[in-house]
Design a protein around this motif. Structure first.
Motif, PDB file in Angstrom:
ATOM      1  N   ARG A  94       1.539   9.131   7.049  1.00 23.04           N
ATOM      2  CA  ARG A  94       0.184   9.115   6.499  1.00 23.04           C
ATOM      3  C   ARG A  94      -0.384  10.532   6.510  1.00 23.04           C
ATOM      4  N   ARG A 115       0.100   4.876  -1.556  1.00 23.53           N
ATOM      5  CA  ARG A 115      -1.352   5.003  -1.653  1.00 23.53           C
ATOM      6  C   ARG A 115      -1.917   5.315  -0.277  1.00 23.53           C
ATOM      7  N   ASP A 116      -1.582   4.477   0.737  1.00 27.02           N
ATOM      8  CA  ASP A 116      -2.058   4.667   2.106  1.00 27.02           C
ATOM      9  C   ASP A 116      -0.994   5.298   3.009  1.00 27.02           C
ATOM     10  N   TRP A 117       0.257   5.064   2.704  1.00 24.07           N
ATOM     11  CA  TRP A 117       1.365   5.589   3.500  1.00 24.07           C
ATOM     12  C   TRP A 117       2.572   5.765   2.595  1.00 24.07           C
ATOM     13  N   GLN A 118       3.591   6.481   3.124  1.00 18.81           N
ATOM     14  CA  GLN A 118       4.811   6.705   2.361  1.00 18.81           C
ATOM     15  C   GLN A 118       5.992   6.729   3.317  1.00 18.81           C
ATOM     16  N   ARG A 165       6.602   5.040   8.586  1.00 18.99           N
ATOM     17  CA  ARG A 165       5.432   5.236   7.725  1.00 18.99           C
ATOM     18  C   ARG A 165       4.750   6.561   8.035  1.00 18.99           C
ATOM     19  N   ALA A 185       0.812  -1.215   0.000  1.00 18.60           N
ATOM     20  CA  ALA A 185       0.000   0.000   0.000  1.00 18.60           C
ATOM     21  C   ALA A 185       0.847   1.266   0.000  1.00 18.60           C
ATOM     22  N   GLU A 186       2.179   1.126  -0.109  1.00 17.31           N
ATOM     23  CA  GLU A 186       3.036   2.316  -0.100  1.00 17.31           C
ATOM     24  C   GLU A 186       2.676   3.238  -1.254  1.00 17.31           C
TER      25      GLU A 186
END
Length: 103
Positions: free
Chosen positions: A52, A7-10, A50, A4-5
């Motif tokens: 968000r 998209r949901d977190w970076q 992470r 989900a990197e």
């Protein structure tokens, strides 16, 4: 399960690089590892932390008498773009500098 990197977190170092905090992603990672950053009031020393939307970052820049920045993350970065695009990734919550006292 798909990753989900981005998209949901970076990754924190990637986001800082896209937000133009430093010239290279490695410089952003060094800033984090040096303990110059807090994420949601907690010290962070891992570049892979992470991040968000809605998180609050506190940055200590410029040495012991430098600048303290507080940013709320508004969006994850799709790419490292121009400065106006980078400023759209966060809201600056830092206090404006105090006006000089007239005497």
């Amino acid at each position: 399960m798909a990753e989900a990197e981005d998209r949901d977190w970076q990754r924190l170092d990637k986001w800082l690089w896209c937000a133009r905090v430093a010239k290279t992603r490695a410089d952003c990672a060094r800033l984090i590892e040096a303990g110059r950053l807090r994420l949601n009031r907690q010290p962070v020393d891992k570049a892979h932390a992470r991040l968000r939307p809605g998180d609050v970052i506190t940055l200590a820049l410029g040495g012991p008498h430098g600048v303290l920045k507080v940013w709320r993350v508004l969006a994850l970065a799709a790419r490292r773009g121009p400065a106006p695009e980078a400023r759209g990734l966060y809201e600056d919550l830092s206090e404006p500098p105090s006006p000089p006292l007239s005497g």
